[in-house]
Design a protein around this motif. Structure first.
Motif, PDB file in Angstrom:
ATOM      1  N   ASP A  70       0.874  -1.167   0.000  1.00 38.24           N
ATOM      2  CA  ASP A  70       0.000   0.000   0.000  1.00 38.24           C
ATOM      3  C   ASP A  70       0.914   1.221   0.000  1.00 38.24           C
ATOM      4  O   ASP A  70       1.404   1.625   1.050  1.00 38.24           O
ATOM      5  N   VAL A  71       1.181   1.765  -1.161  1.00 35.93           N
ATOM      6  CA  VAL A  71       2.130   2.858  -1.398  1.00 35.93           C
ATOM      7  C   VAL A  71       3.501   2.406  -0.869  1.00 35.93           C
ATOM      8  O   VAL A  71       4.108   1.531  -1.446  1.00 35.93           O
ATOM      9  N   ALA A  72       3.983   2.966   0.236  1.00 31.11           N
ATOM     10  CA  ALA A  72       5.294   2.583   0.769  1.00 31.11           C
ATOM     11  C   ALA A  72       5.195   1.595   1.924  1.00 31.11           C
ATOM     12  O   ALA A  72       6.209   1.193   2.480  1.00 31.11           O
ATOM     13  N   ASP A  73       3.989   1.196   2.300  1.00 29.65           N
ATOM     14  CA  ASP A  73       3.793   0.255   3.403  1.00 29.65           C
ATOM     15  C   ASP A  73       3.608  -1.159   2.875  1.00 29.65           C
ATOM     16  O   ASP A  73       3.028  -1.370   1.812  1.00 29.65           O
ATOM     17  N   ILE A  74       4.091  -2.134   3.653  1.00 30.79           N
ATOM     18  CA  ILE A  74       3.922  -3.545   3.307  1.00 30.79           C
ATOM     19  C   ILE A  74       3.083  -4.197   4.391  1.00 30.79           C
ATOM     20  O   ILE A  74       3.367  -4.055   5.582  1.00 30.79           O
ATOM     21  N   HIS A  75       2.040  -4.913   3.978  1.00 30.85           N
ATOM     22  CA  HIS A  75       1.116  -5.555   4.914  1.00 30.85           C
ATOM     23  C   HIS A  75       1.180  -7.071   4.752  1.00 30.85           C
ATOM     24  O   HIS A  75       1.438  -7.587   3.669  1.00 30.85           O
ATOM     25  N   VAL A  76       0.902  -7.768   5.855  1.00 28.49           N
ATOM     26  CA  VAL A  76       0.822  -9.221   5.846  1.00 28.49           C
ATOM     27  C   VAL A  76      -0.270  -9.641   6.823  1.00 28.49           C
ATOM     28  O   VAL A  76      -0.483  -8.987   7.844  1.00 28.49           O
ATOM     29  N   ASN A  77      -0.979 -10.694   6.497  1.00 29.82           N
ATOM     30  CA  ASN A  77      -1.991 -11.237   7.408  1.00 29.82           C
ATOM     31  C   ASN A  77      -1.352 -12.314   8.264  1.00 29.82           C
ATOM     32  O   ASN A  77      -0.570 -13.125   7.770  1.00 29.82           O
ATOM     33  N   ALA A  78      -1.683 -12.314   9.543  1.00 26.87           N
ATOM     34  CA  ALA A  78      -1.217 -13.355  10.458  1.00 26.87           C
ATOM     35  C   ALA A  78      -2.436 -13.965  11.136  1.00 26.87           C
ATOM     36  O   ALA A  78      -3.360 -13.249  11.507  1.00 26.87           O
ATOM     37  N   VAL A  79      -2.430 -15.268  11.290  1.00 30.05           N
ATOM     38  CA  VAL A  79      -3.559 -15.974  11.880  1.00 30.05           C
ATOM     39  C   VAL A  79      -3.429 -15.950  13.396  1.00 30.05           C
ATOM     40  O   VAL A  79      -2.371 -16.261  13.956  1.00 30.05           O
ATOM     41  N   LEU A  80      -4.508 -15.573  14.057  1.00 34.93           N
ATOM     42  CA  LEU A  80      -4.563 -15.488  15.517  1.00 34.93           C
ATOM     43  C   LEU A  80      -5.854 -16.156  15.967  1.00 34.93           C
ATOM     44  O   LEU A  80      -6.933 -15.764  15.525  1.00 34.93           O
ATOM     45  N   SER A  81      -5.744 -17.175  16.806  1.00 35.65           N
ATOM     46  CA  SER A  81      -6.954 -17.858  17.269  1.00 35.65           C
ATOM     47  C   SER A  81      -7.648 -17.014  18.329  1.00 35.65           C
ATOM     48  O   SER A  81      -7.049 -16.121  18.937  1.00 35.65           O
ATOM     49  N   ILE A  82      -8.900 -17.285  18.577  1.00 38.80           N
ATOM     50  CA  ILE A  82      -9.657 -16.563  19.599  1.00 38.80           C
ATOM     51  C   ILE A  82      -9.054 -16.804  20.980  1.00 38.80           C
ATOM     52  O   ILE A  82      -8.993 -15.901  21.814  1.00 38.80           O
ATOM     53  N   THR A  83      -8.543 -18.001  21.201  1.00 39.96           N
ATOM     54  CA  THR A  83      -7.899 -18.317  22.476  1.00 39.96           C
ATOM     55  C   THR A  83      -6.636 -17.481  22.665  1.00 39.96           C
ATOM     56  O   THR A  83      -6.405 -16.930  23.752  1.00 39.96           O
ATOM     57  N   GLN A  84      -5.838 -17.366  21.625  1.00 38.86           N
ATOM     58  CA  GLN A  84      -4.629 -16.540  21.706  1.00 38.86           C
ATOM     59  C   GLN A  84      -4.987 -15.070  21.931  1.00 38.86           C
ATOM     60  O   GLN A  84      -4.294 -14.364  22.661  1.00 38.86           O
ATOM     61  N   ALA A  85      -6.055 -14.616  21.322  1.00 34.52           N
ATOM     62  CA  ALA A  85      -6.464 -13.225  21.486  1.00 34.52           C
ATOM     63  C   ALA A  85      -6.922 -12.947  22.915  1.00 34.52           C
ATOM     64  O   ALA A  85      -6.647 -11.894  23.481  1.00 34.52           O
ATOM     65  N   ILE A  86      -7.596 -13.912  23.533  1.00 32.66           N
ATOM     66  CA  ILE A  86      -8.122 -13.715  24.896  1.00 32.66           C
ATOM     67  C   ILE A  86      -7.035 -13.929  25.939  1.00 32.66           C
ATOM     68  O   ILE A  86      -6.847 -13.109  26.841  1.00 32.66           O
TER      69      ILE A  86
END
Length: 108
Positions: A70-86
């Motif tokens: 996105d212009v000069a930024d680089i993005h990546v998706n990372a998988v996070l489970s609901i358990t890890q989030a909590i």
């Protein structure tokens, strides 16, 4: 990523030979699609055959299957489970220089 330097050498029959050489640093960081960069003294010779001219390279940026730009930024998706989030924990996230382990705080 590896850049290419293209060397063009004239032949006696009026045609030219094209040679490719790998080189790091040909492109500046953040170069965008369809930008032009100049490689000094790597083009065809002048009409008298003395000095090679400059080579102008049009950059074509290929899409990456993991990262998106996105212009000069680089993005990546990372998988996070609901358990890890909590509860918190760690996840492995790809970067341009290899995977890193990222600590996820509880309540994320």
């Amino acid at each position: 990523m590896v850049d290419l330097i293209v060397n063009i050498e004239p032949r006696l029959d009026g045609l030219c030979e094209v040679h490719y050489e790998q080189a790091d640093g040909l492109c500046k960081l953040g170069v965008d699609d369809n930008e032009t960069t100049k490689v000094f003294r790597s083009g065809g010779a002048d009409p008298d055959g003395n000095q090679p001219g400059d080579l102008y390279v049009i950059i074509k940026v290929r899409e990456d299957p993991v990262f998106r730009r996105d212009v000069a930024d680089i993005h990546v998706n990372a998988v996070l489970s609901i358990t890890q989030a909590i509860l918190g924990g760690t996840i492995q996230v790809p970067t341009l220089r290899g995977d890193v382990v990222l600590k996820v705080r509880a309540g994320t």
